[in-house]
Design a protein around this motif. Structure first.
Motif, PDB file in Angstrom:
ATOM      1  N   MET A 163      27.672 -14.329   1.575  1.00 40.61           N
ATOM      2  CA  MET A 163      27.804 -15.562   2.349  1.00 40.61           C
ATOM      3  C   MET A 163      27.647 -15.295   3.843  1.00 40.61           C
ATOM      4  SD  MET A 163      30.804 -17.754   0.428  1.00 40.61           S
ATOM      5  CE  MET A 163      32.042 -16.454   0.528  1.00 40.61           C
ATOM      6  N   LYS A 164      28.187 -14.188   4.295  1.00 39.01           N
ATOM      7  CA  LYS A 164      28.071 -13.857   5.723  1.00 39.01           C
ATOM      8  C   LYS A 164      26.625 -13.538   6.093  1.00 39.01           C
ATOM      9  CE  LYS A 164      30.051 -10.823   9.252  1.00 39.01           C
ATOM     10  NZ  LYS A 164      31.000  -9.709   9.514  1.00 39.01           N
ATOM     11  N   LEU A 181      28.796 -19.937   5.900  1.00 38.33           N
ATOM     12  CA  LEU A 181      30.107 -20.475   6.236  1.00 38.33           C
ATOM     13  C   LEU A 181      30.125 -21.180   7.593  1.00 38.33           C
ATOM     14  CD1 LEU A 181      32.426 -17.581   4.966  1.00 38.33           C
ATOM     15  CD2 LEU A 181      31.742 -19.678   3.792  1.00 38.33           C
ATOM     16  N   ASP A 182      28.939 -21.471   8.144  1.00 38.92           N
ATOM     17  CA  ASP A 182      28.861 -22.246   9.381  1.00 38.92           C
ATOM     18  C   ASP A 182      29.072 -23.719   9.037  1.00 38.92           C
ATOM     19  OD1 ASP A 182      27.792 -23.900  11.526  1.00 38.92           O
ATOM     20  OD2 ASP A 182      26.962 -22.044  12.347  1.00 38.92           O
ATOM     21  N   ARG A 208      32.058 -22.254  -3.110  1.00 33.64           N
ATOM     22  CA  ARG A 208      32.576 -23.608  -2.842  1.00 33.64           C
ATOM     23  C   ARG A 208      33.968 -23.568  -2.234  1.00 33.64           C
ATOM     24  NH1 ARG A 208      27.578 -23.431  -4.550  1.00 33.64           N
ATOM     25  NH2 ARG A 208      26.643 -25.501  -4.768  1.00 33.64           N
ATOM     26  N   MET A 209      34.802 -22.691  -2.740  1.00 33.71           N
ATOM     27  CA  MET A 209      36.156 -22.596  -2.206  1.00 33.71           C
ATOM     28  C   MET A 209      36.151 -22.101  -0.770  1.00 33.71           C
ATOM     29  SD  MET A 209      38.221 -21.074  -5.528  1.00 33.71           S
ATOM     30  CE  MET A 209      39.721 -20.809  -4.566  1.00 33.71           C
ATOM     31  N   GLN A 210      35.296 -21.117  -0.482  1.00 36.35           N
ATOM     32  CA  GLN A 210      35.241 -20.585   0.886  1.00 36.35           C
ATOM     33  C   GLN A 210      34.669 -21.630   1.848  1.00 36.35           C
ATOM     34  OE1 GLN A 210      36.375 -17.739   2.053  1.00 36.35           O
ATOM     35  NE2 GLN A 210      37.070 -16.952   0.071  1.00 36.35           N
ATOM     36  N   GLU A 253      33.823  -7.575  -6.505  1.00 38.58           N
ATOM     37  CA  GLU A 253      32.999  -8.773  -6.667  1.00 38.58           C
ATOM     38  C   GLU A 253      33.224  -9.746  -5.514  1.00 38.58           C
ATOM     39  OE1 GLU A 253      31.927 -11.770 -10.359  1.00 38.58           O
ATOM     40  OE2 GLU A 253      34.015 -11.162 -10.062  1.00 38.58           O
ATOM     41  N   ASN A 254      34.472  -9.970  -5.134  1.00 37.60           N
ATOM     42  CA  ASN A 254      34.770 -10.897  -4.041  1.00 37.60           C
ATOM     43  C   ASN A 254      34.242 -10.388  -2.706  1.00 37.60           C
ATOM     44  OD1 ASN A 254      36.075 -12.664  -5.774  1.00 37.60           O
ATOM     45  ND2 ASN A 254      38.090 -11.739  -5.452  1.00 37.60           N
ATOM     46  N   ARG A 255      34.336  -9.076  -2.489  1.00 38.77           N
ATOM     47  CA  ARG A 255      33.769  -8.504  -1.244  1.00 38.77           C
ATOM     48  C   ARG A 255      32.262  -8.718  -1.196  1.00 38.77           C
ATOM     49  NH1 ARG A 255      36.607  -4.816   1.927  1.00 38.77           N
ATOM     50  NH2 ARG A 255      34.626  -3.781   2.413  1.00 38.77           N
TER      51      ARG A 255
END
Length: 726
Positions: free
Chosen positions: A672-673, A678-679, A471-473, A664-666
């Motif tokens: 997501m990618k 993220l479009d 959500r933040m990204q 974890e973040n990576r």
């Protein structure tokens, strides 16, 4: 410091002035803090009378005041023993009593404790000095002395008899080093009462019994009130990381109506810090109050609480004064009441000193005054008490039925207090500790257990972390894409703030962006109690004290010469400094080595910040960007600096947690990618077609509905209706 043969009063009071004799007399009658020095032939200081001038002379002579009634002549006296040995025997484990965990050196004053040490606990991993929990203290003038667990006085038929201010009052038994005897005489020199104090160390226990009895040798009953000292301040901590965690704790029963039939003892949750016990300085004198009543105070008087035990604690240890029970498992509420401490007061040595004074700080001594009890002719008055002096270790305390019955096991708490108290949940810290001990039972190494515990906690919280990060990204990407459009609105309506607000809200709706998207960070904050609980658990848990990391490999390869990670409860001590380079810093305490874990932590935090910060820089103002940079600097440099003297177990926890967070973040970003999450257009389309959601999504919908209602109140017509999801 004078030897034990030196006559000294148990505690200190002001310097000698014209008011000193009066103050000494008042305190002698009311407290163990000050007594006239035996054998002091010096006359008190006096002041010359002030010169009388016309300006100062009164217009009329003062009215004569009635003379005060003279104090009644004492009728009871204490026998002063002669030919006492120069030194006192020590109550310590012998070859045939190797299970005794306490060692006691005695004081002649009040037959109290000069030093109480633990035979199985040491001050450092070098195992050179035993931990001393109780130590008699002297004031800065070397004049008064605070002796823990000494019998100060008994009041017999309303007449006070001092037992703590002479070195010749008590006689130690030659056959039992823990047994002391004193005698009270009448005006004719006849013995009217005999008092005995016997210290008994329970085998394989940190429990000490102080059996004290007054035997009435007359033909008349005696109404007896006992006044004895309790624990004195625990030693000043060498490390100041986390602050001074010395506290006063109390166990009590609720008022009879709330307590009901239950005999369960409640441990207070106020976590009264030492500075609160000392109180505030008097502005006029610049001194702290010499005496304060701790129990009963206004709080427990209003609630009707009834005292069961009183304790002085620090980070790892406790000294608890409590009643003795004949049958702990079947004891009722009346049996558990601490009648030997009907009134509990705090006395202060060095009341003129600052709390930060390293050489002569204020010293706290507790004083216990019993209720009145009658010794019949030829009978006895019993005021025996128990003392737990040992580690704040639940399994150790829970093994003692007496401690469990009195609720002393509840004294163990993993909580920093202050602003963190309300969000540090006891059930959570105990759950984390259970997992930590289970992992240790598998790995047999506390460092590995800490690492695995962090992995377990992060795995459990991963779904929340993943939802929040996505959500933040997404919100960041949407804001970045909308940046140019927002800039155009600012330029167009720069002179009309209200219109700018309306058009901005309209733009957000058209782009499918909700302010509730910022709630992506909310789950991260909801995790905070978990990490605070884990932090507090690792800081306070006794199991980590003097335990090496990674099976002591660094000590094994160096033959025990390298102290790196030799104690998970202390800084890592990677590179020892020569003695001339040792120094102290107010948030660190004494620094004797270079610690590498905080340095590693700084690099890990830098990498963590790099992967955690969402790409929203295009939408931030220069001021906001500057604030973000400052936050990064604070996180990367200031926090490791603050943690420089932190216990290595905590530093290991932070390094492990941040390292796993990077991985974890990576993974979340790669996920997501991979799914093209993220479009901006796909985000807008997915939002329009979404028909369900979990708890966090419903929470977000509530925020959106509230925002829509807020917009309508401002005259902004929403372009979509917010419906409650089924």
């Amino acid at each position: 410091m004078p030897t034990s043969r030196t006559r000294r009063a148990p505690l200190g009071a002001p310097a000698a002035t014209i008011f000193a004799p009066i103050l000494a007399l008042l305190l002698a009658l009311a407290s163990p803090l000050a007594h006239a020095q035996p054998g002091d032939d010096a006359a008190p200081d006096t002041q010359a009378p002030a010169e009388v001038t016309p300006e100062t002379q009164p217009e009329a002579p003062p009215e004569p005041q009635p003379e005060a009634e003279p104090a009644p002549e004492p009728t009871l006296f204490v026998r002063q023993w002669e030919n006492l040995p120069e030194t006192l025997a020590v109550l310590a484990p012998y070859a045939e009593h190797t299970t005794e965990l306490l060692s006691i050196e005695f004081s002649r004053f009040g037959a109290g404790i000069e030093r109480l040490s633990l035979t199985d606990a040491y001050e450092s991993v070098k195992r050179e000095k035993h931990v001393t929990l109780q130590l008699a203290r002297v004031d800065r003038a070397n004049y008064y002395k605070a002796v823990p667990f000494a019998l100060e006085r008994v009041t017999i038929n309303a007449e006070s008899v001092a037992l703590g201010n002479s070195a010749d009052t008590w006689r130690q038994s030659p056959d039992d080093p823990g047994l002391f005897e004193a005698e009270i005489l009448d005006a004719e020199g006849q013995t009217v009462a005999r008092i005995t104090r016997r210290f008994v160390i329970e085998p394989a226990s940190y429990e000490l019994r102080i059996e004290q009895k007054l035997e009435n040798l007359t033909t008349e009953p005696m109404a007896v009130v006992w006044t004895q000292t309790g624990p004195v301040d625990l030693p000043t901590p060498k490390s100041l990381y986390g602050g001074d965690k010395r506290r006063a704790r109390f166990g009590y029963l609720l008022n009879p109506e709330k307590q009901g039939a239950s005999a369960q003892v409640t441990a207070d949750s106020r976590l009264t810090q030492r500075n609160k016990i000392i109180g505030k300085r008097d502005k006029a004198t610049g001194r702290y109050d010499i005496v304060r009543t701790l129990w009963p105070d206004e709080w427990n008087l209003n609630e009707g609480y009834r005292l069961v035990w009183a304790a002085m604690t620090d980070r790892y240890f406790a000294v608890v004064a409590h009643p003795l029970l004949d049958d702990p498992e079947n004891a009722g509420t009346e049996d558990k009441l601490f009648r030997e401490a009907k009134t509990l007061k705090r006395y202060l040595l060095n009341p003129e000193s600052e709390q930060s004074d390293k050489d002569h700080p204020p010293i706290i001594l507790l004083s216990l005054t019993s209720d009145e009890r009658v010794a019949p002719p030829g009978g006895v008055s019993d005021a025996s008490i128990g003392v737990y002096a040992g580690p704040l270790n639940e399994p150790e305390i829970a093994a003692d039925p007496l401690a469990v019955s009195l609720g002393i096991d509840n004294i163990v708490i993993y909580n920093f207090g202050s602003i963190c108290a309300f969000c540090t949940f006891g059930w959570l810290t105990h759950s984390l500790l259970f997992v930590l001990r289970t992992l240790h039972a598998i790995t047999f190494d506390w460092a590995l257990s800490i690492i695995l515990l962090v992995i377990v906690v992060r795995s459990i919280l991963h779904p929340i972390t993943r939802w929040s990060q996505i959500r933040m990204q997404r919100f960041g990407v949407q804001m970045q894409a909308m940046g140019p459009l927002q800039q155009k609105l600012k330029e167009r309506y720069k002179d009309d703030p209200k219109k700018l607000q309306q058009e901005t809200a309209k733009l957000w709706r058209e782009q499918g962006i909700s302010p509730a998207g910022m709630l992506g960070c909310l789950p991260m904050f909801l995790q905070s109690p978990v990490w605070i609980a884990l932090y507090a658990t690792l800081y306070f848990v006794y199991d980590l004290r003097h335990q090496p990391a990674f099976y002591g490999v660094f000590q094994k390869i160096s033959g025990g010469q390298w102290g790196f990670l030799a104690d998970l409860a202390s800084p890592d001590q990677a590179i020892p400094l020569p003695s001339f380079m040792h120094f102290s810093f107010w948030i660190w305490g004494s620094v004797t080595a270079i610690n590498v874990l905080p340095i590693i932590m700084a690099f890990v935090f830098f990498a963590h910040q790099k992967y955690l910060t969402p790409p929203t820089a295009a939408t931030l103002t220069p001021e906001q960007q500057q604030q973000q940079k400052m936050m990064k600097v604070m996180m990367i440099f200031m926090f490791p600096l603050f943690m420089y003297a932190a216990p290595s177990g905590l530093a290991l926890y932070f390094v492990t947690n941040s390292s796993i967070a990077i991985v974890e973040n990576r993974w979340i970003r790669a996920h997501m990618k991979k799914h093209d999450m993220l479009d901006p257009e796909k985000i807008k389309a997915a939002r329009a077609n979404k028909k369900g959601g979990g708890f966090l999504d419903r929470l977000k919908d509530v925020a959106e509905a509230q925002q829509a209602a807020k917009d309508q109140g401002k005259g902004i017509i929403p372009t979509r209706q917010y419906k409650k999801r089924k």
